[in-house]
Motif scaffolding. Structure first.
Motif, PDB file in Angstrom:
ATOM      1  N   LEU A  60      43.833 -81.168  29.318  1.00 36.97           N
ATOM      2  CA  LEU A  60      44.596 -82.251  29.932  1.00 36.97           C
ATOM      3  C   LEU A  60      44.871 -83.360  28.919  1.00 36.97           C
ATOM      4  CD1 LEU A  60      45.811 -83.777  32.359  1.00 36.97           C
ATOM      5  CD2 LEU A  60      43.500 -84.608  32.857  1.00 36.97           C
ATOM      6  N   TYR A  61      43.852 -83.737  28.123  1.00 39.71           N
ATOM      7  CA  TYR A  61      44.039 -84.807  27.151  1.00 39.71           C
ATOM      8  C   TYR A  61      45.027 -84.386  26.068  1.00 39.71           C
ATOM      9  CZ  TYR A  61      39.663 -86.272  29.357  1.00 39.71           C
ATOM     10  OH  TYR A  61      38.697 -86.609  30.273  1.00 39.71           O
ATOM     11  N   ASP A  62      45.066 -83.112  25.765  1.00 37.63           N
ATOM     12  CA  ASP A  62      46.066 -82.588  24.827  1.00 37.63           C
ATOM     13  C   ASP A  62      47.470 -82.770  25.418  1.00 37.63           C
ATOM     14  OD1 ASP A  62      47.536 -81.205  22.938  1.00 37.63           O
ATOM     15  OD2 ASP A  62      46.734 -79.232  23.459  1.00 37.63           O
ATOM     16  N   GLU A  63      47.647 -82.383  26.672  1.00 39.23           N
ATOM     17  CA  GLU A  63      48.958 -82.533  27.322  1.00 39.23           C
ATOM     18  C   GLU A  63      49.379 -83.995  27.402  1.00 39.23           C
ATOM     19  OE1 GLU A  63      48.501 -80.742  31.126  1.00 39.23           O
ATOM     20  OE2 GLU A  63      48.152 -78.716  30.327  1.00 39.23           O
ATOM     21  N   ARG A  64      48.416 -84.884  27.608  1.00 39.68           N
ATOM     22  CA  ARG A  64      48.717 -86.312  27.728  1.00 39.68           C
ATOM     23  C   ARG A  64      48.870 -86.999  26.369  1.00 39.68           C
ATOM     24  NH1 ARG A  64      47.200 -88.687  32.813  1.00 39.68           N
ATOM     25  NH2 ARG A  64      47.717 -90.659  31.786  1.00 39.68           N
ATOM     26  N   GLY A  65      48.578 -86.286  25.267  1.00 37.68           N
ATOM     27  CA  GLY A  65      48.653 -86.888  23.942  1.00 37.68           C
ATOM     28  C   GLY A  65      47.476 -87.794  23.638  1.00 37.68           C
ATOM     29  N   LEU A  66      46.429 -87.709  24.424  1.00 39.22           N
ATOM     30  CA  LEU A  66      45.275 -88.579  24.260  1.00 39.22           C
ATOM     31  C   LEU A  66      44.317 -88.061  23.192  1.00 39.22           C
ATOM     32  CD1 LEU A  66      43.867 -91.108  25.412  1.00 39.22           C
ATOM     33  CD2 LEU A  66      42.765 -89.630  27.101  1.00 39.22           C
ATOM     34  N   LEU A  67      44.165 -86.745  23.110  1.00 39.40           N
ATOM     35  CA  LEU A  67      43.307 -86.120  22.114  1.00 39.40           C
ATOM     36  C   LEU A  67      43.920 -84.762  21.769  1.00 39.40           C
ATOM     37  CD1 LEU A  67      40.766 -86.210  20.407  1.00 39.40           C
ATOM     38  CD2 LEU A  67      39.461 -85.360  22.351  1.00 39.40           C
ATOM     39  N   VAL A  68      44.790 -84.767  20.785  1.00 41.45           N
ATOM     40  CA  VAL A  68      45.559 -83.572  20.417  1.00 41.45           C
ATOM     41  C   VAL A  68      44.785 -82.780  19.371  1.00 41.45           C
ATOM     42  CG1 VAL A  68      47.733 -82.737  19.429  1.00 41.45           C
ATOM     43  CG2 VAL A  68      47.709 -84.774  20.896  1.00 41.45           C
ATOM     44  N   PRO A  69      44.601 -81.469  19.557  1.00 40.75           N
ATOM     45  CA  PRO A  69      43.869 -80.664  18.570  1.00 40.75           C
ATOM     46  C   PRO A  69      44.501 -80.758  17.185  1.00 40.75           C
ATOM     47  CG  PRO A  69      44.308 -79.418  20.579  1.00 40.75           C
ATOM     48  CD  PRO A  69      45.089 -80.673  20.692  1.00 40.75           C
ATOM     49  N   ALA A  70      43.654 -80.668  16.179  1.00 40.14           N
ATOM     50  CA  ALA A  70      44.157 -80.733  14.804  1.00 40.14           C
ATOM     51  C   ALA A  70      44.935 -79.476  14.442  1.00 40.14           C
ATOM     52  CB  ALA A  70      42.991 -80.928  13.839  1.00 40.14           C
ATOM     53  N   ALA A  71      44.615 -78.353  15.079  1.00 39.44           N
ATOM     54  CA  ALA A  71      45.299 -77.093  14.784  1.00 39.44           C
ATOM     55  C   ALA A  71      45.315 -76.228  16.032  1.00 39.44           C
ATOM     56  CB  ALA A  71      44.594 -76.363  13.644  1.00 39.44           C
ATOM     57  N   ARG A  72      46.236 -75.263  16.032  1.00 36.91           N
ATOM     58  CA  ARG A  72      46.366 -74.359  17.173  1.00 36.91           C
ATOM     59  C   ARG A  72      46.712 -72.976  16.626  1.00 36.91           C
ATOM     60  NH1 ARG A  72      47.657 -76.336  22.284  1.00 36.91           N
ATOM     61  NH2 ARG A  72      48.436 -78.206  21.231  1.00 36.91           N
ATOM     62  N   ASP A  73      46.017 -71.945  17.102  1.00 33.66           N
ATOM     63  CA  ASP A  73      46.300 -70.582  16.664  1.00 33.66           C
ATOM     64  C   ASP A  73      47.685 -70.172  17.135  1.00 33.66           C
ATOM     65  OD1 ASP A  73      46.322 -67.535  16.988  1.00 33.66           O
ATOM     66  OD2 ASP A  73      44.490 -67.875  15.830  1.00 33.66           O
ATOM     67  N   ILE A  74      48.529 -69.736  16.212  1.00 34.89           N
ATOM     68  CA  ILE A  74      49.922 -69.403  16.549  1.00 34.89           C
ATOM     69  C   ILE A  74      49.990 -68.255  17.547  1.00 34.89           C
ATOM     70  CG2 ILE A  74      52.123 -68.572  15.610  1.00 34.89           C
ATOM     71  CD1 ILE A  74      51.407 -69.954  12.992  1.00 34.89           C
ATOM     72  N   CYS A  75      49.113 -67.291  17.402  1.00 36.43           N
ATOM     73  CA  CYS A  75      49.172 -66.107  18.264  1.00 36.43           C
ATOM     74  C   CYS A  75      48.530 -66.361  19.633  1.00 36.43           C
ATOM     75  CB  CYS A  75      48.470 -64.929  17.579  1.00 36.43           C
ATOM     76  SG  CYS A  75      49.268 -64.436  16.032  1.00 36.43           S
ATOM     77  N   THR A  76      47.373 -67.000  19.634  1.00 38.68           N
ATOM     78  CA  THR A  76      46.624 -67.136  20.887  1.00 38.68           C
ATOM     79  C   THR A  76      46.774 -68.501  21.546  1.00 38.68           C
ATOM     80  OG1 THR A  76      44.630 -67.928  19.761  1.00 38.68           O
ATOM     81  CG2 THR A  76      44.899 -65.530  19.990  1.00 38.68           C
ATOM     82  N   GLY A  77      47.240 -69.490  20.789  1.00 40.94           N
ATOM     83  CA  GLY A  77      47.332 -70.853  21.316  1.00 40.94           C
ATOM     84  C   GLY A  77      45.985 -71.542  21.390  1.00 40.94           C
ATOM     85  N   TYR A  78      44.932 -70.913  20.838  1.00 40.74           N
ATOM     86  CA  TYR A  78      43.584 -71.470  20.902  1.00 40.74           C
ATOM     87  C   TYR A  78      43.512 -72.774  20.124  1.00 40.74           C
ATOM     88  CZ  TYR A  78      38.580 -70.992  21.767  1.00 40.74           C
ATOM     89  OH  TYR A  78      37.297 -71.165  22.224  1.00 40.74           O
ATOM     90  N   ARG A  79      42.847 -73.756  20.678  1.00 41.38           N
ATOM     91  CA  ARG A  79      42.797 -75.098  20.090  1.00 41.38           C
ATOM     92  C   ARG A  79      41.597 -75.251  19.165  1.00 41.38           C
ATOM     93  NH1 ARG A  79      44.724 -75.235  25.263  1.00 41.38           N
ATOM     94  NH2 ARG A  79      46.385 -76.716  25.811  1.00 41.38           N
TER      95      ARG A  79
END
Length: 284
Positions: free
Chosen positions: A24-43
């Motif tokens: 949720l915080y990622d969607e809100r821009g409150l705490l965005v992961p530093a990286a995301r796996d291109i294939c799986t979307g894993y944060r």
């Protein structure tokens, strides 16, 4: 995986924020992961982000909403300490108000009669009164009933009866009252007016008080004896009487406070509830 990339599960354990919350915080821009796996979307997060995550958890524990948390963290990054203090002061005031409400509930649970809806009270039989127009001093604002009504009453009394023995601003001729301008209950944005009838000259320089004329009318009235939270029963009785006698509301209701809660017990508080009414025309 780089050493400084922390999987979302591990980051969740470190910050004690659930993975659902982190998404949720990622969607809100409150705490965005530093990286995301291109294939799986894993944060993936970094160790530097754990401090922000811990700050978020602490601010949420203090009762701030997500938009407030975002604003506070933004102010912290800018070094805007004044804005942070303002947010904390507002939260403190809201917390103290809630503490007062909970203390009142606890006292009610200890002392009130559970077989009578929780309140020790009495209500007179409704009567109809023809009430003339009257001049009054008034303060109005939008807000929460439980907070705004007692505060506005206090402010109005302070304006009328100034400290240091100065002459009263006007001659009071009746009890202070709350006038409800909403057609339905409003949780946070109620149109609230408190007024007190007066006569003669008025001296209110530098105050927010208005001189108004309260309209005349035919009012249905009951007298409620007991704690203020039980006054709803008076309205219930008034509306039942209206239904039984072909009457309908014709304007804002009034609650007249006939004694001082600082001077009498809750069970002895007197509130007259008045509702302007008109006859319902017969069906054609």
């Amino acid at each position: 995986m780089p050493v400084d990339q922390i999987p979302i599960g591990t980051f969740s354990r470190i910050t004690r924020l659930s993975q659902k919350a982190l998404r949720l915080y990622d969607e809100r821009g409150l705490l965005v992961p530093a990286a995301r796996d291109i294939c799986t979307g894993y944060r993936y997060y970094t160790f530097a982000q754990t401090e922000r995550g811990i700050h978020i958890r602490h601010l949420l524990w203090l009762g701030f909403g997500l938009s407030e948390v975002d604003a506070i963290l933004g102010a912290r990054e800018r070094g805007d300490s004044a804005m942070i203090r303002e947010h904390f002061a507002r939260r403190l005031a809201a917390t103290e108000q809630e503490i007062g409400r909970l203390h009142a509930i606890a006292e009610a649970l200890r002392t009130q009669d559970p077989l009578n809806g929780g309140f020790r009270m009495s209500i007179t039989e409704p009567v109809i009164k023809d009430i003339p127009a009257m001049r009054a001093l008034s303060r109005r604002e939008r807000g929460v009933y439980q907070e705004a009504i007692p505060r506005l009453i206090g402010e109005l009394c302070a304006d009328i009866f100034p400290a240091e023995g100065r002459k009263p601003a006007a001659k009071v001729t009746g009890p202070i009252m709350f006038i409800c301008h909403d057609e339905e209950y409003q949780e946070t944005d109620a149109a609230i007016e408190v007024a007190i009838p007066i006569t003669g000259s008025v001296n209110l320089d530098g105050t927010a008080v208005e001189v108004v004329t309260l309209p005349s009318g035919r009012f249905l009235s009951v007298l409620h004896t007991g704690p203020y939270p039980g006054v709803g029963k008076a309205y219930e009785r008034l509306f039942a009487y209206m239904g039984e006698h072909g009457l309908a509301p014709a304007g804002p209701s009034r609650e007249l406070y006939l004694n001082d809660p600082a001077e009498v017990l809750e069970d002895e508080l007197l509130t007259e509830v008045q509702f302007p009414v008109e006859e319902i025309p017969p069906s054609p």
